[in-house]
Design a protein around this motif. Structure first.
Motif, mmCIF file in Angstrom:
data_model
loop_
_atom_site.group_PDB
_atom_site.id
_atom_site.type_symbol
_atom_site.label_atom_id
_atom_site.label_comp_id
_atom_site.label_asym_id
_atom_site.label_seq_id
_atom_site.Cartn_x
_atom_site.Cartn_y
_atom_site.Cartn_z
ATOM 1 N N HIS A 290 5.214 -12.715 -11.182
ATOM 2 C CA HIS A 290 6.366 -11.829 -10.947
ATOM 3 C C HIS A 290 7.410 -11.946 -12.059
ATOM 4 O O HIS A 290 8.611 -11.881 -11.796
ATOM 5 C CB HIS A 290 7.023 -12.121 -9.597
ATOM 6 C CG HIS A 290 6.130 -11.925 -8.422
ATOM 7 N ND1 HIS A 290 6.570 -12.012 -7.114
ATOM 8 C CD2 HIS A 290 4.803 -11.646 -8.335
ATOM 9 C CE1 HIS A 290 5.564 -11.803 -6.286
ATOM 10 N NE2 HIS A 290 4.472 -11.573 -7.011
ATOM 11 N N ASP A 315 -0.092 -8.594 -6.439
ATOM 12 C CA ASP A 315 0.067 -9.672 -7.418
ATOM 13 C C ASP A 315 -1.181 -10.527 -7.570
ATOM 14 O O ASP A 315 -1.164 -11.563 -8.230
ATOM 15 C CB ASP A 315 1.263 -10.558 -7.067
ATOM 16 C CG ASP A 315 1.152 -11.184 -5.687
ATOM 17 O OD1 ASP A 315 0.154 -10.903 -4.987
ATOM 18 O OD2 ASP A 315 2.065 -11.940 -5.322
ATOM 19 N N THR A 348 6.780 -5.421 -7.472
ATOM 20 C CA THR A 348 7.732 -6.514 -7.682
ATOM 21 C C THR A 348 9.076 -6.030 -8.218
ATOM 22 O O THR A 348 9.883 -6.835 -8.678
ATOM 23 C CB THR A 348 7.144 -7.549 -8.651
ATOM 24 O OG1 THR A 348 6.796 -6.918 -9.891
ATOM 25 C CG2 THR A 348 5.898 -8.188 -8.052
#
Length: 379
Positions: A290, A315, A348
């Protein structure tokens, strides 16, 4: 770039049908051509492995869509999964390459390339008494309120009588007072709307007066149109042209600034604490942690179509499938690097910028400015 458009497809599991279609709107055989497009697209998706329910949803959407565009053809992008069309959006024009794809993540990069940076412009239609505000972007126009100043006296006379000169002074004072109120309202509307530029529309004297009263940082982002006005019926196609010009200038300048920041961060002077990442391994690591602040994507580049491995979460990315398996993902699948990284960036809260100029684009077509990088103050 505003990624809120992608929100419906970011966190939903795939696989995904991604369709970029050119729908005829005003030709004599438009209905027949639309039917052929729907049938050919769903047949292609079925051949790629799409399930029957998703193919049926895509077919129905393509067959029944009525965009209302005035041109001969309307570009359209839609994304479907598990028997439902999740996102269906018009394009600014026909897609450069109509296609259908079936894969673990949606093919959103062509959509972002089509809509561009999508800068938002605050349009201020003003006169001596006040102003009307509208916020305009690629996705449409929204009313943003209005402001009214003092309504008298507003008009000068031609008499040389001392009392008339006193009256003219009061008129001048009213103009200045209203211009100051409009300028303050412009500042508030600009901050509230998240616009990146302002266009003043109205008579020259009123435009200049308001422009001069804006705070300096905002003044540098404010343009003036010599066409149109506030009164009903004063709108002109030339105003639309001026709005498009302002938005194009803002997009060009923003992309150039981001590309320069990336190039500076990726330079040899930042090896000890890099502010930018390039190359698939570094980008995958940054996305997984991130750490991407801004993802740069070029429509052309050797890396954009490379396959990386992804899991069900945005992710979950890796260069090798075994990496994800060791992290607990039981069924890693291969996906295009550009779409997987865009999905991760959007999930994100990162920004995505499409860099069309190959001289400014990252090597390979993908790069990132990492979080923690200080953004330069506006000039």
């Amino acid at each position: 770039m505003r990624l809120s458009l992608l929100k419906p497809v970011i966190d939903r599991p795939g696989p995904w049908a991604s369709v970029y279609a050119n729908i005829p709107q005003s030709t004599e055989d438009a209905a027949k051509q639309q039917e052929l497009t729907a049938s050919a697209t769903t047949a292609q998706l079925f051949a790629l492995g799409a399930d029957e329910a998703t193919c049926g949803a895509v077919h129905e959407a393509l067959l029944t869509w009525r965009g209302g565009e005035s041109g001969a053809h309307a570009g359209r992008a839609l994304f479907a999964a598990h028997g439902a069309v999740v996102l269906d959006t018009p394009l600014p024009g026909p897609p450069a390459f109509p296609f259908a794809a079936w894969g673990p993540v949606p093919r959103v990069t062509p959509l972002l390339a089509a809509i561009g940076d999508d800068p938002v412009c605050l349009v201020v239609r003003l006169d001596r008494a006040g102003a009307d505000f509208a916020v305009l972007g690629q996705r449409g126009t929204e009313d943003a309120g209005q402001v009214s100043g003092a309504d008298r006296p507003l008009h000068r006379t031609s008499s040389g009588d001392p009392s008339e000169r006193h009256f003219q002074t009061k008129v001048e004072n009213t103009w200045e007072h209203n211009a100051a109120e409009i300028a303050d309202a412009v500042r508030e509307a600009f901050e509230k709307s998240g616009a990146e530029a302002v266009l003043l529309v109205g008579e020259a004297r009123e435009r200049h007066s308001v422009h001069d009263k804006l705070p300096e940082p905002l003044r540098a982002l404010t343009y003036e149109s010599e066409h149109g006005g506030r009164a009903p019926g004063a709108e002109s196609a030339l105003v639309d042209r001026d709005i498009a010009h302002v938005r194009a200038v803002q997009e060009r300048e923003h992309v150039a600034q981001v590309a320069d920041r990336f190039r500076t961060g990726a330079g040899p002077g930042n090896k000890s604490a890099p502010h930018a990442a390039a190359g698939i391994p570094a980008l995958v690591e940054a996305a997984r942690e991130h750490r991407i602040d801004t993802l740069l994507v070029s429509p052309h580049g050797a890396d954009i179509a490379r396959h990386i491995w992804v899991g069900s979460d945005a992710d979950q990315l890796a260069v090798r499938g075994t990496e994800l398996t060791s992290l607990g993902e039981e069924h890693p699948v291969a996906a295009r690097a550009d779409d997987a990284l865009v999905r991760s960036a959007a999930a994100t809260g990162a920004d995505v910028v499409v860099v069309r100029d190959p001289e400014r684009a990252p090597s390979g077509g993908l790069g990132a400015i990492l979080r923690g990088t200080e953004k330069p103050a506006p000039e």
